[in-house]
Scaffold this motif. Structure first.
Motif, short mmCIF file in Angstrom:
data_model
loop_
_atom_site.label_atom_id
_atom_site.label_comp_id
_atom_site.label_asym_id
_atom_site.label_seq_id
_atom_site.Cartn_x
_atom_site.Cartn_y
_atom_site.Cartn_z
N SER A 34 0.82 -1.21 0.00
CA SER A 34 0.00 0.00 0.00
C SER A 34 0.86 1.26 0.00
O SER A 34 0.44 2.31 -0.47
N ASP A 35 2.07 1.15 0.56
CA ASP A 35 2.98 2.30 0.62
C ASP A 35 3.74 2.39 -0.70
O ASP A 35 4.46 1.47 -1.09
N GLU A 36 3.58 3.51 -1.40
CA GLU A 36 4.23 3.68 -2.70
C GLU A 36 5.75 3.63 -2.59
O GLU A 36 6.44 3.20 -3.51
#
Length: 201
Positions: free
Chosen positions: A48-50
């Motif tokens: 979810s964390d780019e």
């Protein structure tokens, strides 16, 4: 096949070894597994964390929590991960990378600017040497450490092989010899400096 060498693996290994040729095989294995895990997690939407999606950023690839909730992703990573260091060794051999003694090279010695300066100096010196109106005199100097001695000697059984020298460290007292040398006429001048203690400053 889990041990098949893919092009991206080749690119990654070459990149890492060009950046640091001394990386051990276990580090290369860990980095490869990290990138394999990253690709699997991106495929299944597990990151979810780019910032974690970028190549080379670190995260816990073995214990990522997404694997606990997605059986397919966990199974795919388990199938693709590199399980043995011998696999890395085989791939490196196929890539023509061999293990050899690493040579220390100071970064300031062979940069483009310094190499150009040395080349220009050599060209200038060569021009002087080939000129008929210039005589070059070469100077050189070297130290003779008077406390130096041979490492091995002979003595009767039960006695030590002893060489008496001046007190102090082996490199602390030296005689300095300087020479001025002509290419054709040999030594033109010599200077011998008396033994003296070297400063540690």
């Amino acid at each position: 096949h889990p041990t098949k060498l893919k092009k991206e693996y080749t690119d990654w290994l070459r990149l890492w070894l060009e950046e640091n040729c001394t990386l051990p095989v276990n580090t290369l294995q860990a980095r490869l597994n990290q990138e394999i895990s990253r690709a699997v997690l991106i495929k299944y939407g597990g990151l979810s964390d780019e910032s974690e999606k970028s190549f080379g950023t670190a995260f816990n690839f073995e214990q990522h929590p997404f694997y606990e909730s997605n059986v397919l992703a966990k199974a795919e990573y388990a199938d693709q991960r590199i399980k043995a260091q011998s696999t890395i060794n085989r791939w490196l051999a196929n890539m023509l990378f061999t293990r050899k003694v690493a040579i220390q090279e100071r970064v300031t010695a062979n940069n483009v600017t310094n190499m150009r300066i040395r080349l220009d100096y050599c060209k200038m010196l060569h021009g002087l040497m080939t000129g008929s109106d210039v005589t070059l005199i070469f100077t050189d100097e070297m130290p003779f450490y008077i406390r130096q001695m041979r490492s091995y000697g002979r003595a009767k059984i039960g006695t030590r092989a002893v060489v008496q020298t001046a007190p102090g460290s082996k490199l602390g007292l030296r005689t300095q010899v300087a020479l001025a040398v002509h290419p054709n006429r040999g030594v033109l001048h010599d200077v011998t400096c008396p033994p003296e203690y070297l400063s540690r400053s």
